[in-house]
Scaffold this motif. Structure first.
Motif, PDB file in Angstrom:
ATOM      1  N   ASP A   1       0.831  -1.128  -0.071  1.00 46.69           N
ATOM      2  CA  ASP A   1       0.138  -0.121  -0.012  1.00 46.69           C
ATOM      3  C   ASP A   1       0.840   1.177   0.009  1.00 46.69           C
ATOM      4  O   ASP A   1       1.299   1.727   0.850  1.00 46.69           O
ATOM      5  CB  ASP A   1      -1.072  -0.048   1.109  1.00 46.69           C
ATOM      6  CG  ASP A   1      -0.441  -0.487   2.369  1.00 46.69           C
ATOM      7  OD1 ASP A   1       0.757  -1.027   2.495  1.00 46.69           O
ATOM      8  OD2 ASP A   1      -1.025  -0.236   3.753  1.00 46.69           O
ATOM      9  N   PHE A   2       1.218   1.632  -1.183  1.00 48.43           N
ATOM     10  CA  PHE A   2       1.919   2.865  -1.440  1.00 48.43           C
ATOM     11  C   PHE A   2       1.020   4.084  -1.708  1.00 48.43           C
ATOM     12  O   PHE A   2       0.025   3.929  -2.574  1.00 48.43           O
ATOM     13  CB  PHE A   2       2.716   2.850  -2.406  1.00 48.43           C
ATOM     14  CG  PHE A   2       4.030   1.837  -2.381  1.00 48.43           C
ATOM     15  CD1 PHE A   2       4.908   1.952  -1.047  1.00 48.43           C
ATOM     16  CD2 PHE A   2       4.210   0.633  -2.907  1.00 48.43           C
ATOM     17  CE1 PHE A   2       5.800   1.089  -0.689  1.00 48.43           C
ATOM     18  CE2 PHE A   2       5.244  -0.301  -2.824  1.00 48.43           C
ATOM     19  CZ  PHE A   2       6.216   0.184  -1.753  1.00 48.43           C
ATOM     20  N   THR A   3       1.103   5.190  -0.964  1.00 44.11           N
ATOM     21  CA  THR A   3       0.264   6.431  -1.270  1.00 44.11           C
ATOM     22  C   THR A   3       1.039   6.897  -2.473  1.00 44.11           C
ATOM     23  O   THR A   3       2.107   6.591  -2.982  1.00 44.11           O
ATOM     24  CB  THR A   3       0.478   7.378  -0.289  1.00 44.11           C
ATOM     25  OG1 THR A   3       1.819   7.969  -0.053  1.00 44.11           O
ATOM     26  CG2 THR A   3      -0.063   6.901   1.095  1.00 44.11           C
ATOM     27  N   LEU A   4       0.108   8.003  -3.069  1.00 40.87           N
ATOM     28  CA  LEU A   4       0.994   8.614  -4.368  1.00 40.87           C
ATOM     29  C   LEU A   4       2.037   9.199  -4.104  1.00 40.87           C
ATOM     30  O   LEU A   4       3.082   9.093  -5.023  1.00 40.87           O
ATOM     31  CB  LEU A   4      -0.259   9.523  -4.938  1.00 40.87           C
ATOM     32  CG  LEU A   4      -1.681   9.176  -5.465  1.00 40.87           C
ATOM     33  CD1 LEU A   4      -2.371  10.450  -5.937  1.00 40.87           C
ATOM     34  CD2 LEU A   4      -1.331   8.371  -6.532  1.00 40.87           C
ATOM     35  N   LYS A   5       2.422   9.838  -3.027  1.00 43.94           N
ATOM     36  CA  LYS A   5       3.514  10.498  -2.739  1.00 43.94           C
ATOM     37  C   LYS A   5       4.872   9.333  -2.631  1.00 43.94           C
ATOM     38  O   LYS A   5       6.025   9.617  -2.998  1.00 43.94           O
ATOM     39  CB  LYS A   5       3.520  11.159  -1.309  1.00 43.94           C
ATOM     40  CG  LYS A   5       2.830  12.532  -1.474  1.00 43.94           C
ATOM     41  CD  LYS A   5       2.493  13.392  -0.190  1.00 43.94           C
ATOM     42  CE  LYS A   5       2.111  14.452  -0.634  1.00 43.94           C
ATOM     43  NZ  LYS A   5       1.976  15.378   0.538  1.00 43.94           N
TER      44      LYS A   5
END
Lengths: 154, 419
Positions: B175-179
């Protein structure tokens, strides 16, 4: 049109960013369109900027080439004019130049001393220097050294 | 006797062993691996060694050298004061903000916290760029401006990996955020300072793993790139000899950094700290009037900053950030970014080979992934393998230095969209 895309997407991107958590971001309906737009605008802007730079430096290059050419042309016409003014036969000029070169060869004792010292240090044997001539063609010693320096680790 | 045992016990309680966890142990072992890579394998040792030592120091408990809590807005929030005048009295009202309280960092921080300020406030990466600019000769790029295209193409790896990281989310294993996705993707820029610059702004919690991945892969460029280059080109293409580059006048070299700064900073202002300072360093060099400053920028200043940057980036690799699945994915995605970047460069090189009437050797495209000058050397070596009298080095330096500008611009774009 591209600008409008960026503006439109920015709102969605800001909203997704505001969600914080990655799982929540993924569940946003605009997630994939925003991701696509970020990637697309990213690569397009990089290409656009570098294309602008290409154009500018291509322009600069051609201008400099033209300036260079006109300079050279001017210098050549000047030379020709001087030669004509001297009205001496071309052969005489050439021998003069050769004489000058010969002078350069024999007169520079300091360089002869340095070169013989270097050879002596390298060979540790007796030797005679018969002539020292300047090589004008091919790669210079410095650029050869540079190339070997830059390619050595392999 | 009782006094003696008491002192002994308090000594034991305040020693590192009392607070030692297995995660600390694993991290310390990992730092040993990095020591091995730096000292024996010599993977970018100038940065890898400080990074490894920072990692070692930060994972010994109770040293107080680096305090992760101070760098998280959740545990160290900034309360902005607001002054309300009420007759003769002034009332102060505090509002919690999302930024850090730097006052507390200065008040409570340890040595590495102080040095980390330079990373957090984006001071070190541009200063490294100052030195790089003062060492770089943009001559081959000015002589052949088309190289810019190859430098841009190789940034394709960044944006491909950005998509890849987001797709990994869909599978549910990461789960990677956009940042975070953008910070991982920038590894494909093959430019350490740029990666650190962007990550420290967008996803500081990943700084340690991204820096380690970026520098490891940069050191592995001679291993990663050649198979891709060979797979995508034919023998005939690799053997192409390129004509001599034209000579570039001093005036052109002086105009170059100024023009690049103006154009790039106007279009992507967020790339100005990197590109602007890079070009500042280059102008100092090319102008020929600031020899003393050039010496400082390329030697002492650069060395000092490298030490500070390395050791503090290593220090951010505390167990709770580093020992997670994310680190493994970062390492995989980083490799993908590198490979795709190389492939994009070579493919555009092939296209230019066809368009130019077989005058451009596609091997120089792979040098577009910055990693100066390693990537250019790889192009040179591969070209010389096919034809020993083939000298591609200077031709590859063009895309190579264009790649530095390209990845800084890419970082600026990501920063302006996501920052």
């Amino acid at each position: 049109m591209n600008n409008a895309l960026i503006l439109m997407s920015e709102n969605a991107i800001d909203r997704i960013q505001g969600l914080g958590d990655a799982k929540l971001q993924l569940s946003d309906p605009d997630y994939w369109s925003s991701v696509g737009i970020i990637a697309l605008t990213g690569i397009l802007v990089v290409f656009l900027i570098l294309a602008i730079l290409i154009f500018i430096f291509w322009l600069m290059g051609t201008i400099f080439k033209i300036v260079d050419k006109s300079k050279k042309a001017r210098a050549e016409t000047k030379k020709k004019a001087e030669q004509n003014a001297a009205s001496a036969p071309v052969a005489a000029v050439q021998t003069e130049q050769i004489e000058e070169a010969a002078e350069e060869e024999s007169d520079d004792e300091e360089i002869v001393a340095v070169i013989s010292a270097a050879i002596a240090a390298y060979t540790e044997q007796g030797f005679t220097i018969k002539s020292i001539r300047k090589r004008s063609s091919a790669r210079s010693a410095w650029s050869t050294a540079g190339i070997s320096e830059n390619t050595r680790p392999f | 006797m009782e006094i003696f045992t008491d002192t002994l016990r308090s000594l034991i309680d305040t020693s590192g062993f009392a607070a030692f966890t297995w995660q600390n142990g694993v991290m310390i072992l990992l730092s040993f691996v990095l020591f091995y890579l730096a000292i024996v394998k010599q993977y970018e040792p100038l940065l890898m060694l400080p990074i490894a030592f920072g990692m070692l120091l930060t994972n010994i408990p109770l040293t107080g050298l680096y305090t992760p809590e101070l760098w998280d807005p959740a545990t160290n929030p900034y309360f902005a004061p607001e002054y309300i005048e009420d007759g003769a009295n002034i009332l102060v009202q505090f509002t919690k903000e999302t930024s850090l309280d730097y006052g507390r960092v200065l008040h409570d921080g340890g040595l590495l916290d102080m040095l980390y300020l330079g990373v957090k406030l984006q001071i070190y990466p541009p200063l490294i760029f100052l030195g790089i600019g003062a060492m770089t000769d943009f001559g081959p790029l000015i002589a052949n401006p088309k190289s810019f295209l190859l430098g841009a193409a190789a940034q394709g790896g960044i944006f491909f990996t950005f998509l890849g990281a987001c797709m990994l989310n869909m599978t549910g294993i990461a789960d990677f955020t956009l940042k975070e996705a953008a910070s991982i993707a920038i590894i494909g820029g093959a430019d350490g300072p740029t990666a650190i610059y962007l990550t420290s702004k967008l996803a500081p919690q990943l700084l340690g793993s991204i820096a380690v991945a970026a520098y490891s892969y940069m050191a592995l460029v001679p291993v990663i790139q050649p198979p891709i280059m060979r797979a995508l080109t034919t023998k005939k293409e690799r053997a192409v000899k390129m004509g001599q580059l034209r000579e570039v006048s001093k005036l052109e070299k002086v105009v170059f950094p100024i023009a690049v700064t103006v154009i790039v900073a106007l279009i992507v202002p967020s790339a100005a700290p990197l590109v602007g300072i890079l070009m500042f360093g280059n102008l100092m060099k090319e102008s020929g009037v600031c020899d003393r400053l050039v010496k400082t920028a390329t030697n002492e200043l650069m060395n000092i900053i490298t030490i500070f940057l390395g050791v503090t980036v290593g220090a951010t690799a505390v167990a709770e950030n580093f020992l997670s699945w994310k680190t493994i994915f970062i390492i995989i995605l980083g490799l993908i970014a590198f490979c795709v970047g190389t492939a994009c460069g070579v493919l555009l090189g092939k296209l230019m080979y066809l368009i130019s009437g077989k005058k451009i050797n596609p091997l120089i495209g792979s040098a577009g992934v910055s990693a100066v000058p390693m990537a250019a050397r790889v192009s040179q070596k591969e070209g010389a393998r096919e034809n020993p009298s083939n000298f591609l080095l200077m031709h590859a330096m063009g895309p190579n230095v264009a790649g530095v500008i390209g990845s800084a611009v890419a970082a600026g774009v990501l920063l302006s969209i996501l920052g």
